[in-house]
Scaffold this motif. Structure first.
Motif, short mmCIF file in Angstrom:
data_model
loop_
_atom_site.label_atom_id
_atom_site.label_comp_id
_atom_site.label_asym_id
_atom_site.label_seq_id
_atom_site.Cartn_x
_atom_site.Cartn_y
_atom_site.Cartn_z
N ARG A 102 25.74 41.92 -71.21
CA ARG A 102 26.69 40.99 -70.60
C ARG A 102 26.50 40.96 -69.10
O ARG A 102 26.13 41.96 -68.48
N ASP A 103 26.75 39.84 -68.51
CA ASP A 103 26.66 39.69 -67.07
C ASP A 103 27.71 40.56 -66.39
O ASP A 103 28.84 40.66 -66.87
N TYR A 104 27.33 41.17 -65.28
CA TYR A 104 28.24 42.06 -64.57
C TYR A 104 29.54 41.36 -64.18
O TYR A 104 30.59 41.98 -64.16
N SER A 105 29.46 40.07 -63.87
CA SER A 105 30.67 39.34 -63.46
C SER A 105 31.69 39.29 -64.59
O SER A 105 32.90 39.27 -64.34
N GLU A 106 31.24 39.31 -65.83
CA GLU A 106 32.14 39.31 -66.98
C GLU A 106 32.85 40.65 -67.14
O GLU A 106 33.87 40.73 -67.81
N LEU A 107 32.31 41.68 -66.53
CA LEU A 107 32.83 43.04 -66.68
C LEU A 107 33.65 43.49 -65.48
O LEU A 107 34.07 44.64 -65.42
N GLN A 108 33.89 42.57 -64.56
CA GLN A 108 34.55 42.91 -63.30
C GLN A 108 35.94 43.53 -63.50
O GLN A 108 36.32 44.44 -62.78
N SER A 109 36.68 43.06 -64.49
CA SER A 109 38.02 43.62 -64.69
C SER A 109 37.96 45.10 -65.05
O SER A 109 38.82 45.88 -64.65
N PHE A 110 36.91 45.50 -65.80
CA PHE A 110 36.75 46.91 -66.14
C PHE A 110 36.38 47.72 -64.90
O PHE A 110 36.91 48.81 -64.67
N SER A 111 35.47 47.18 -64.08
CA SER A 111 35.11 47.84 -62.82
C SER A 111 36.33 48.00 -61.94
O SER A 111 36.55 49.06 -61.34
N ASP A 112 37.13 46.95 -61.85
CA ASP A 112 38.34 46.99 -61.01
C ASP A 112 39.31 48.07 -61.48
O ASP A 112 39.90 48.78 -60.67
N THR A 113 39.46 48.20 -62.80
CA THR A 113 40.35 49.23 -63.34
C THR A 113 39.87 50.62 -62.93
O THR A 113 40.67 51.47 -62.53
N VAL A 114 38.56 50.85 -63.01
CA VAL A 114 38.00 52.14 -62.63
C VAL A 114 38.16 52.37 -61.12
O VAL A 114 38.62 53.42 -60.68
N LEU A 115 37.80 51.38 -60.33
CA LEU A 115 37.82 51.53 -58.87
C LEU A 115 39.23 51.66 -58.31
O LEU A 115 39.44 52.35 -57.32
N ASN A 116 40.17 50.99 -58.93
CA ASN A 116 41.56 51.03 -58.45
C ASN A 116 42.38 52.15 -59.09
O ASN A 116 43.54 52.34 -58.73
N GLY A 117 41.77 52.87 -60.02
CA GLY A 117 42.47 53.94 -60.71
C GLY A 117 42.44 55.25 -59.94
O GLY A 117 41.90 55.34 -58.84
N LYS A 118 43.00 56.27 -60.57
CA LYS A 118 43.13 57.58 -59.94
C LYS A 118 42.02 58.55 -60.34
O LYS A 118 41.95 59.64 -59.79
N LYS A 119 41.18 58.18 -61.28
CA LYS A 119 40.21 59.12 -61.85
C LYS A 119 38.88 59.10 -61.09
O LYS A 119 38.11 58.15 -61.16
#
Length: 119
Positions: free
Chosen positions: A24-41
């Motif tokens: 899948r194109d990385y742009s389609e996965l942005q919401s998952f990246s955002d969850t990781v980057l904005n999370g506490k882990k």
């Protein structure tokens, strides 16, 4: 359905990996990246940064992030009394994904016994 014991960052990381492996194109996965980057882990952030560096064909940066993850793994994950933490599954994926993408990673010696290999 989300496992109630699974942090949202880990779930997003696994869905991101699944998307990458499926092409899948990385742009389609942005919401998952955002969850990781904005999370506490920090764990998932280090894994994501390593994956991003592999995707950008930046072996030095990917190796640095993998080394940072390895330090964390050896200090926090490995000592747990959980047999599933004795193999660094996410690091194993990243090492093999880098090889698949022709990105040469420097794998820290101390984590090598915990990486699944095919040799």
């Amino acid at each position: 359905m989300q496992d109630i014991d699974q942090p949202k960052e880990n779930r997003a990381w696994l869905l991101l990996v699944a998307g990458v492996v499926r092409g899948r194109d990385y742009s389609e996965l942005q919401s998952f990246s955002d969850t990781v980057l904005n999370g506490k882990k920090a764990r998932e952030r280090l894994l994501l940064w390593t994956l991003d560096a592999i995707a950008e064909e930046a072996p030095e940066q990917a190796s640095d992030f993998l080394a940072d993850y390895a330090k964390r793994y050896l200090k926090i994950e490995l000592p747990k009394h959980d047999i599933t933490t004795k193999i660094a599954l996410d690091a194993s994926f990243l090492v093999h994904w880098a090889a698949y993408c022709d990105v040469e990673l420097n794998v820290p010696e101390r984590i090598k016994p915990h990486i699944v290999t095919f040799d």
